[in-house]
Write a protein that holds these residues in place. Structure first.
Motif, PDB file in Angstrom:
ATOM      1  N   ASN A  15      37.702  21.135  47.870  1.00 18.76           N
ATOM      2  CA  ASN A  15      38.321  19.876  46.919  1.00 18.76           C
ATOM      3  C   ASN A  15      37.542  19.883  45.694  1.00 18.76           C
ATOM      4  N   GLU A  16      38.226  19.844  44.507  1.00 23.57           N
ATOM      5  CA  GLU A  16      37.378  19.964  43.197  1.00 23.57           C
ATOM      6  C   GLU A  16      36.368  18.723  43.255  1.00 23.57           C
ATOM      7  N   TYR A  17      36.457  17.710  43.941  1.00 21.49           N
ATOM      8  CA  TYR A  17      35.596  16.736  44.079  1.00 21.49           C
ATOM      9  C   TYR A  17      34.543  16.595  45.396  1.00 21.49           C
ATOM     10  N   GLY A  18      34.727  17.631  46.021  1.00 23.46           N
ATOM     11  CA  GLY A  18      33.861  17.584  47.360  1.00 23.46           C
ATOM     12  C   GLY A  18      33.926  19.050  47.819  1.00 23.46           C
ATOM     13  N   THR A  19      32.537  19.571  48.213  1.00 21.72           N
ATOM     14  CA  THR A  19      32.437  20.958  48.804  1.00 21.72           C
ATOM     15  C   THR A  19      32.266  20.746  50.180  1.00 21.72           C
ATOM     16  N   PRO A  20      33.215  21.485  50.951  1.00 22.45           N
ATOM     17  CA  PRO A  20      33.193  21.283  52.377  1.00 22.45           C
ATOM     18  C   PRO A  20      31.871  21.891  53.018  1.00 22.45           C
ATOM     19  N   TYR A  21      31.167  21.237  54.158  1.00 22.18           N
ATOM     20  CA  TYR A  21      30.079  22.009  54.604  1.00 22.18           C
ATOM     21  C   TYR A  21      30.177  22.036  56.054  1.00 22.18           C
ATOM     22  N   ASP A  22      30.872  21.438  56.667  1.00 24.56           N
ATOM     23  CA  ASP A  22      31.547  21.614  58.119  1.00 24.56           C
ATOM     24  C   ASP A  22      32.657  20.888  58.551  1.00 24.56           C
TER      25      ASP A  22
ATOM     26  N   VAL B  92      37.356  17.209  58.197  1.00 18.45           N
ATOM     27  CA  VAL B  92      36.448  18.341  57.098  1.00 18.45           C
ATOM     28  C   VAL B  92      35.548  17.411  56.543  1.00 18.45           C
ATOM     29  N   GLU B  93      34.230  17.721  56.737  1.00 15.17           N
ATOM     30  CA  GLU B  93      33.138  16.993  55.808  1.00 15.17           C
ATOM     31  C   GLU B  93      32.671  17.277  54.434  1.00 15.17           C
ATOM     32  N   TYR B  94      32.597  16.527  53.468  1.00 17.29           N
ATOM     33  CA  TYR B  94      32.373  16.889  52.044  1.00 17.29           C
ATOM     34  C   TYR B  94      30.938  16.609  51.723  1.00 17.29           C
ATOM     35  N   ALA B  95      30.223  17.225  50.789  1.00 20.45           N
ATOM     36  CA  ALA B  95      29.247  16.786  50.070  1.00 20.45           C
ATOM     37  C   ALA B  95      29.665  16.689  48.391  1.00 20.45           C
ATOM     38  N   SER B  96      29.403  15.522  47.864  1.00 12.21           N
ATOM     39  CA  SER B  96      29.857  15.242  46.440  1.00 12.21           C
ATOM     40  C   SER B  96      28.705  14.954  45.354  1.00 12.21           C
TER      41      SER B  96
ATOM     42  N   PHE C 142      21.567  21.225  45.386  1.00 15.21           N
ATOM     43  CA  PHE C 142      21.355  20.807  46.865  1.00 15.21           C
ATOM     44  C   PHE C 142      22.850  21.091  47.363  1.00 15.21           C
ATOM     45  N   ILE C 143      23.944  20.856  46.613  1.00 15.48           N
ATOM     46  CA  ILE C 143      25.289  21.127  47.092  1.00 15.48           C
ATOM     47  C   ILE C 143      25.348  22.712  47.270  1.00 15.48           C
ATOM     48  N   GLU C 144      25.068  23.628  46.542  1.00 13.14           N
ATOM     49  CA  GLU C 144      24.972  24.976  46.541  1.00 13.14           C
ATOM     50  C   GLU C 144      24.321  25.385  47.878  1.00 13.14           C
ATOM     51  N   PHE C 145      23.202  24.752  48.193  1.00 12.07           N
ATOM     52  CA  PHE C 145      22.296  24.984  49.515  1.00 12.07           C
ATOM     53  C   PHE C 145      22.980  24.712  50.458  1.00 12.07           C
ATOM     54  N   LEU C 146      23.911  23.806  50.650  1.00 10.92           N
ATOM     55  CA  LEU C 146      24.772  23.466  51.758  1.00 10.92           C
ATOM     56  C   LEU C 146      25.751  24.541  52.320  1.00 10.92           C
ATOM     57  N   LEU C 147      26.079  25.343  51.127  1.00  6.99           N
ATOM     58  CA  LEU C 147      26.999  26.722  51.748  1.00  6.99           C
ATOM     59  C   LEU C 147      26.098  27.838  51.964  1.00  6.99           C
TER      60      LEU C 147
ATOM     61  N   GLU D 114      23.881  27.994  59.269  1.00  7.12           N
ATOM     62  CA  GLU D 114      23.197  28.568  60.365  1.00  7.12           C
ATOM     63  C   GLU D 114      22.684  27.499  61.460  1.00  7.12           C
ATOM     64  N   LYS D 115      22.383  26.372  60.606  1.00  8.56           N
ATOM     65  CA  LYS D 115      21.815  25.221  61.445  1.00  8.56           C
ATOM     66  C   LYS D 115      23.051  24.053  61.918  1.00  8.56           C
ATOM     67  N   VAL D 116      24.071  24.412  61.138  1.00  7.32           N
ATOM     68  CA  VAL D 116      25.307  23.543  61.500  1.00  7.32           C
ATOM     69  C   VAL D 116      25.605  23.200  62.888  1.00  7.32           C
ATOM     70  N   PRO D 117      25.884  24.542  63.644  1.00  5.39           N
ATOM     71  CA  PRO D 117      26.525  24.240  65.145  1.00  5.39           C
ATOM     72  C   PRO D 117      25.583  23.464  65.948  1.00  5.39           C
ATOM     73  N   LEU D 118      24.447  23.960  65.822  1.00  6.38           N
ATOM     74  CA  LEU D 118      23.525  22.941  67.003  1.00  6.38           C
ATOM     75  C   LEU D 118      22.511  21.868  66.709  1.00  6.38           C
ATOM     76  N   ASN D 119      23.141  21.356  65.421  1.00  4.85           N
ATOM     77  CA  ASN D 119      22.447  20.136  64.740  1.00  4.85           C
ATOM     78  C   ASN D 119      23.820  19.172  64.399  1.00  4.85           C
ATOM     79  N   GLN D 120      24.740  19.677  63.830  1.00  3.55           N
ATOM     80  CA  GLN D 120      25.902  18.950  63.368  1.00  3.55           C
ATOM     81  C   GLN D 120      27.063  18.871  64.684  1.00  3.55           C
ATOM     82  N   TRP D 121      26.860  19.928  65.447  1.00  4.80           N
ATOM     83  CA  TRP D 121      27.943  20.058  66.413  1.00  4.80           C
ATOM     84  C   TRP D 121      29.283  20.009  65.826  1.00  4.80           C
ATOM     85  N   MET D 122      29.445  20.792  64.827  1.00  8.71           N
ATOM     86  CA  MET D 122      30.680  21.021  64.272  1.00  8.71           C
ATOM     87  C   MET D 122      30.658  22.307  63.758  1.00  8.71           C
ATOM     88  N   LEU D 123      31.860  22.950  63.192  1.00 12.28           N
ATOM     89  CA  LEU D 123      32.033  24.258  62.897  1.00 12.28           C
ATOM     90  C   LEU D 123      31.365  24.472  61.501  1.00 12.28           C
TER      91      LEU D 123
END
Length: 325
Positions: free
Chosen positions: A112-119, A242-246, A260-265, A271-280
């Motif tokens: 979304n142009e207002y939000g970058t998905p991270y999981d 879907v979870e976003y960073a804005s 920071f938002i670039e870093f989330l991608l 690689e840390k999303v699955p076993l920390n966020q328990w999302m895809l």
């Protein structure tokens, strides 16, 4: 000697004051989980200081942002789902940003142009298989007397998980969703402010069933060596959150916020999303073995845009029906 000590103290103070600080608002489990791992990496990479602040679940964090609208203290907000993001846009709380790493997205349509998905992940009914022998498979099954007082859900007014479940019922029943809730409320043990409180009740054995995510099977296998907490995507179809960073409107540290938002991608975060966020993850990083226990999404239920735009009215209707006011 004394002059040298004073000079050293002044030098350290100047260096400390020159370090950029990024303020990130997010939800509790992000701070206590993946945040602890990724913040030191980001701080070292960009020579900055990151302050992660949480005020509860994502809905509560959004409320905080609304209160600070005329004098925002956050640079980035992390954790708004598609429903909360629309409320943030309508209230002019976030601004457009297109990351350079956007090409890494596995599903570009999530952007979304207002939000970058991270999981992302499907909402699911999760039950303790040691207590529930005949689990629900559909929304109508959730109304059975055998589940009375055994189910905990999250409050959609304060919890993004709770709001997603409410939207799931709307996707399944359309305008008759309140008919479902008028019966379903009799089977509820309680309604918690957020996901963390609900999961604590499931883990402690106080509750047998909760609203959570389809990835909970992977969590159970990873931590318990078996799938004690079993996720069910109901027969009517899945609701995908879907979870976003804005980037916060009028943020003080825009360039660092963009980094920071670039870093989330990046792979470092994804690689840390699955076993920390328990999302895809939203990029093509390798999934851990435990994720073979995530149920397949066979059908996705869609929500009409006017539903997202009428959340305030819908939440009032839900509150009147379920809470009584």
């Amino acid at each position: 000697m004394k002059k040298a000590l004073i000079y050293l103290i002044l030098t350290i103070s100047v260096i400390s004051l020159s370090v950029e600080k990024l303020v990130v608002y997010t939800y509790d489990s992000f701070v206590s989980g993946i945040g602890k791992e990724i913040v030191p990496i980001f701080e070292k990479k960009y020579g900055c200081k990151v302050e992660l602040l949480s005020f509860g679940d994502a809905g509560t964090v959004l409320s905080r942002l609304m209160l600070e609208k005329n004098n925002p203290k956050a640079d980035v907000i992390v954790g708004l789902d598609q429903a909360l993001l629309i409320r943030a846009i309508e209230n002019d709380l976030v601004q457009k940003f297109k990351p350079e790493n956007l090409s890494l997205l596995k599903y570009p349509e999530l952007y979304n142009e207002y939000g970058t998905p991270y999981d992302f992940g499907a909402i699911a009914i999760v039950y303790n298989k040691e207590k529930i022998k005949n689990p629900p498979k559909s929304f109508n099954d959730l109304l059975k007397d055998e589940f009375r007082g055994k189910i905990v859900v999250e409050d959609p007014r304060t919890s993004s998980t709770g709001l997603s479940f409410l939207l799931w019922t709307i996707a399944a029943f359309n305008e008759k969703y309140l008919d479902f809730w008028s019966k379903f409320k009799d089977n509820l043990l309680t309604i918690t402010p957020g996901w963390d409180e609900a999961f604590e009740m499931l883990e402690s054995g106080e509750a047998d069933i909760m609203v959570s995510y389809a990835t909970d099977g992977a969590y159970s296998y990873y931590y318990y060596g078996n799938v004690k907490y079993v996720p069910v995507i109901l027969d009517e179809g899945a609701f995908v959150q879907v979870e976003y960073a804005s980037l916060v409107k009028n943020a003080k540290n825009v360039e660092l916020a963009k980094k920071f938002i670039e870093f989330l991608l990046s792979d470092e975060f994804q690689e840390k999303v699955p076993l920390n966020q328990w999302m895809l993850p939203v990029t093509n990083v390798k999934l851990p073995e435990a994720f073979k226990y995530v149920p397949e999404i066979k059908k996705v239920l869609e929500i009409k845009n006017d539903i997202y735009k009428n959340q305030e009215r819908i939440l009032k209707e839900w509150s009147k029906e379920v809470i009584g006011g």
